[in-house]
Write a protein that holds these residues in place. Sequence first.
Motif, PDB file in Angstrom:
ATOM      1  N   SER A  17      -1.820  20.863  15.535  1.00  0.00           N
ATOM      2  CA  SER A  17      -1.192  19.596  15.167  1.00  0.00           C
ATOM      3  C   SER A  17      -0.548  18.979  16.405  1.00  0.00           C
ATOM      4  O   SER A  17      -0.431  19.621  17.457  1.00  0.00           O
ATOM      5  CB  SER A  17      -0.127  19.816  14.093  1.00  0.00           C
ATOM      6  OG  SER A  17       0.950  20.592  14.621  1.00  0.00           O
ATOM      7  N   GLU A  18      -0.095  17.733  16.245  1.00  0.00           N
ATOM      8  CA  GLU A  18       0.615  17.065  17.334  1.00  0.00           C
ATOM      9  C   GLU A  18       1.938  17.765  17.628  1.00  0.00           C
ATOM     10  O   GLU A  18       2.388  17.800  18.772  1.00  0.00           O
ATOM     11  CB  GLU A  18       0.878  15.603  16.973  1.00  0.00           C
ATOM     12  CG  GLU A  18      -0.254  14.665  17.310  1.00  0.00           C
ATOM     13  CD  GLU A  18      -0.460  14.537  18.811  1.00  0.00           C
ATOM     14  OE1 GLU A  18       0.169  13.677  19.455  1.00  0.00           O
ATOM     15  OE2 GLU A  18      -1.270  15.312  19.349  1.00  0.00           O
ATOM     16  N   ALA A  19       2.558  18.322  16.593  1.00  0.00           N
ATOM     17  CA  ALA A  19       3.821  19.047  16.804  1.00  0.00           C
ATOM     18  C   ALA A  19       3.604  20.230  17.745  1.00  0.00           C
ATOM     19  O   ALA A  19       4.430  20.499  18.623  1.00  0.00           O
ATOM     20  CB  ALA A  19       4.381  19.518  15.470  1.00  0.00           C
ATOM     21  N   ASN A  50      15.160  15.442  15.692  1.00  0.00           N
ATOM     22  CA  ASN A  50      14.223  15.564  14.567  1.00  0.00           C
ATOM     23  C   ASN A  50      12.800  15.633  15.106  1.00  0.00           C
ATOM     24  O   ASN A  50      12.553  15.330  16.272  1.00  0.00           O
ATOM     25  CB  ASN A  50      14.395  14.411  13.572  1.00  0.00           C
ATOM     26  CG  ASN A  50      14.208  13.045  14.211  1.00  0.00           C
ATOM     27  OD1 ASN A  50      13.241  12.785  14.895  1.00  0.00           O
ATOM     28  ND2 ASN A  50      15.176  12.171  13.986  1.00  0.00           N
ATOM     29  N   PRO A  51      11.844  16.065  14.281  1.00  0.00           N
ATOM     30  CA  PRO A  51      11.949  16.330  12.846  1.00  0.00           C
ATOM     31  C   PRO A  51      12.676  17.636  12.532  1.00  0.00           C
ATOM     32  O   PRO A  51      12.521  18.619  13.252  1.00  0.00           O
ATOM     33  CB  PRO A  51      10.479  16.416  12.406  1.00  0.00           C
ATOM     34  CG  PRO A  51       9.739  16.816  13.634  1.00  0.00           C
ATOM     35  CD  PRO A  51      10.467  16.189  14.777  1.00  0.00           C
ATOM     36  N   ALA A  52      13.456  17.595  11.480  1.00  0.00           N
ATOM     37  CA  ALA A  52      14.297  18.737  11.100  1.00  0.00           C
ATOM     38  C   ALA A  52      13.464  19.969  10.794  1.00  0.00           C
ATOM     39  O   ALA A  52      13.885  21.096  11.077  1.00  0.00           O
ATOM     40  CB  ALA A  52      15.165  18.362   9.894  1.00  0.00           C
ATOM     41  N   ASN A  53      12.274  19.778  10.224  1.00  0.00           N
ATOM     42  CA  ASN A  53      11.429  20.930   9.885  1.00  0.00           C
ATOM     43  C   ASN A  53      10.575  21.369  11.073  1.00  0.00           C
ATOM     44  O   ASN A  53       9.765  22.281  10.966  1.00  0.00           O
ATOM     45  CB  ASN A  53      10.530  20.620   8.687  1.00  0.00           C
ATOM     46  CG  ASN A  53       9.572  19.466   8.965  1.00  0.00           C
ATOM     47  OD1 ASN A  53       9.493  18.962  10.074  1.00  0.00           O
ATOM     48  ND2 ASN A  53       8.852  19.047   7.935  1.00  0.00           N
ATOM     49  N   GLY A  54      10.727  20.686  12.211  1.00  0.00           N
ATOM     50  CA  GLY A  54      10.019  21.081  13.420  1.00  0.00           C
ATOM     51  C   GLY A  54       8.616  20.557  13.541  1.00  0.00           C
ATOM     52  O   GLY A  54       7.963  20.770  14.558  1.00  0.00           O
ATOM     53  N   THR A  56       7.062  17.472  11.083  1.00  0.00           N
ATOM     54  CA  THR A  56       6.835  16.085  10.685  1.00  0.00           C
ATOM     55  C   THR A  56       8.134  15.413  10.268  1.00  0.00           C
ATOM     56  O   THR A  56       9.096  16.066   9.871  1.00  0.00           O
ATOM     57  CB  THR A  56       5.841  15.992   9.504  1.00  0.00           C
ATOM     58  OG1 THR A  56       6.384  16.693   8.383  1.00  0.00           O
ATOM     59  CG2 THR A  56       4.498  16.582   9.874  1.00  0.00           C
ATOM     60  N   ARG A  57       8.158  14.084  10.372  1.00  0.00           N
ATOM     61  CA  ARG A  57       9.305  13.293   9.931  1.00  0.00           C
ATOM     62  C   ARG A  57       8.805  11.920   9.509  1.00  0.00           C
ATOM     63  O   ARG A  57       7.698  11.511   9.884  1.00  0.00           O
ATOM     64  CB  ARG A  57      10.319  13.136  11.061  1.00  0.00           C
ATOM     65  CG  ARG A  57       9.783  12.380  12.268  1.00  0.00           C
ATOM     66  CD  ARG A  57      10.772  12.356  13.417  1.00  0.00           C
ATOM     67  NE  ARG A  57      10.220  11.687  14.593  1.00  0.00           N
ATOM     68  CZ  ARG A  57      10.310  10.384  14.840  1.00  0.00           C
ATOM     69  NH1 ARG A  57      10.949   9.594  13.979  1.00  0.00           N
ATOM     70  NH2 ARG A  57       9.778   9.848  15.918  1.00  0.00           N
ATOM     71  N   ARG A  67       6.077  13.306  16.290  1.00  0.00           N
ATOM     72  CA  ARG A  67       6.748  13.178  17.584  1.00  0.00           C
ATOM     73  C   ARG A  67       8.122  13.843  17.522  1.00  0.00           C
ATOM     74  O   ARG A  67       8.920  13.592  16.630  1.00  0.00           O
ATOM     75  CB  ARG A  67       6.904  11.696  17.936  1.00  0.00           C
ATOM     76  CG  ARG A  67       7.613  11.413  19.253  1.00  0.00           C
ATOM     77  CD  ARG A  67       7.503   9.923  19.563  1.00  0.00           C
ATOM     78  NE  ARG A  67       8.254   9.539  20.742  1.00  0.00           N
ATOM     79  CZ  ARG A  67       9.485   9.062  20.723  1.00  0.00           C
ATOM     80  NH1 ARG A  67      10.106   8.883  19.553  1.00  0.00           N
ATOM     81  NH2 ARG A  67      10.106   8.729  21.837  1.00  0.00           N
ATOM     82  N   ARG A  68       8.398  14.694  18.500  1.00  0.00           N
ATOM     83  CA  ARG A  68       9.666  15.413  18.556  1.00  0.00           C
ATOM     84  C   ARG A  68      10.664  14.593  19.362  1.00  0.00           C
ATOM     85  O   ARG A  68      10.404  14.210  20.497  1.00  0.00           O
ATOM     86  CB  ARG A  68       9.466  16.799  19.180  1.00  0.00           C
ATOM     87  CG  ARG A  68       8.700  17.758  18.278  1.00  0.00           C
ATOM     88  CD  ARG A  68       8.302  19.027  19.020  1.00  0.00           C
ATOM     89  NE  ARG A  68       9.432  19.678  19.656  1.00  0.00           N
ATOM     90  CZ  ARG A  68      10.266  20.534  19.049  1.00  0.00           C
ATOM     91  NH1 ARG A  68      10.105  20.820  17.751  1.00  0.00           N
ATOM     92  NH2 ARG A  68      11.253  21.103  19.715  1.00  0.00           N
TER      93      ARG A  68
END
Length: 329
Positions: A17-19, A50-54, A56-57, A67-68
């Motif tokens: 993923s992008e993350a 964010n994102p809080a879940n690491g 997605t947001r 994007r982080r």
Amino acid sequence: MSKQEFSIPKLVTDLKSEADAYLLLEQLRWGGTPDACPKCGTVGRCYFLNPANGSTRKTRTGSVSERRVWKCGGCRKQFSVLTDTIFHGTKISIRTWLMVILQVCSSKNSVSAWEISRQYGLTPESAWHMVHRIREAMKREPVAGLLRGAIQADETWIGGNPANRHRNDPRELPRKAGTTDKQPVFALVHYETREARSTVVNDVTANTLGDKIREWADIENTYLQTDKHTGYIKIGAEAPSHEVVDHSMGQYKLLGGAGTNLVEGFFSELKRSLDGTHRHVSIEHLDRYLAQFDFMFTTCKLTDSQRMRKLIGTVAGRRLTYMPLVGNA
């Protein structure tokens, strides 16, 4: 993963993923977390927002983003690993960026924008802008130290053979005898470290070559090695020693190893790439191609992964937008 060797298949497998791509880029550039804010320079007060879940947001428009984002505790501005780098404002996925960077760093004879366009599903314009931004990151730091020791210097000309032009080509207009409309390029290569430095020059006169050598080398501690071109006589007299090989006599190497073989090898590799991979390079952008080959030649002893890490370490402050780039074309 950042301590491992990279390959295109491994990046495809590991960056699901992008993350994941953002995490890898943060690791390669920052070691995981930013030391300072790219907006104000505040040190030690940046924190992950964010994102809080690491992974997605939701953005303010309701779309999903991977994007982080980080935030500075000083200026309170938000930023990411892309801010003020060659990636700034990109619409191309970071997964694609990392794979293209690795491909460029592992291609001895370079890779053309058309190849990148076909392989990654990008428009030719986006691929061309992308590889030029990568070349921008390959440029040597202006404050890099002066070269010392044994240095080989030489010059060459880039461009098509005038003998192959059509007789109606406007460039075939009468010219002063002994002149050429090819572009002269000058280069130095350090004999021990293999560090290469090259640039476009207006001519190959003694003043031009001397100025370039003084700009890049500590002439009082430089042992100059050149061919018999008369443009090196004046600057050679300023160096502790000036060893000359006479190609017209079949001489290419002196006892002890002095010569111009290294810098001529640099030019040979450069011309093979320009002729075979890129086919045509405009003079306006030639310096950026030279920066790429300086980088590749200087880091030839590194692995592809080490070269990729070194490149990503230089992406900050190298933003290159599209319109000024094509405005000079």
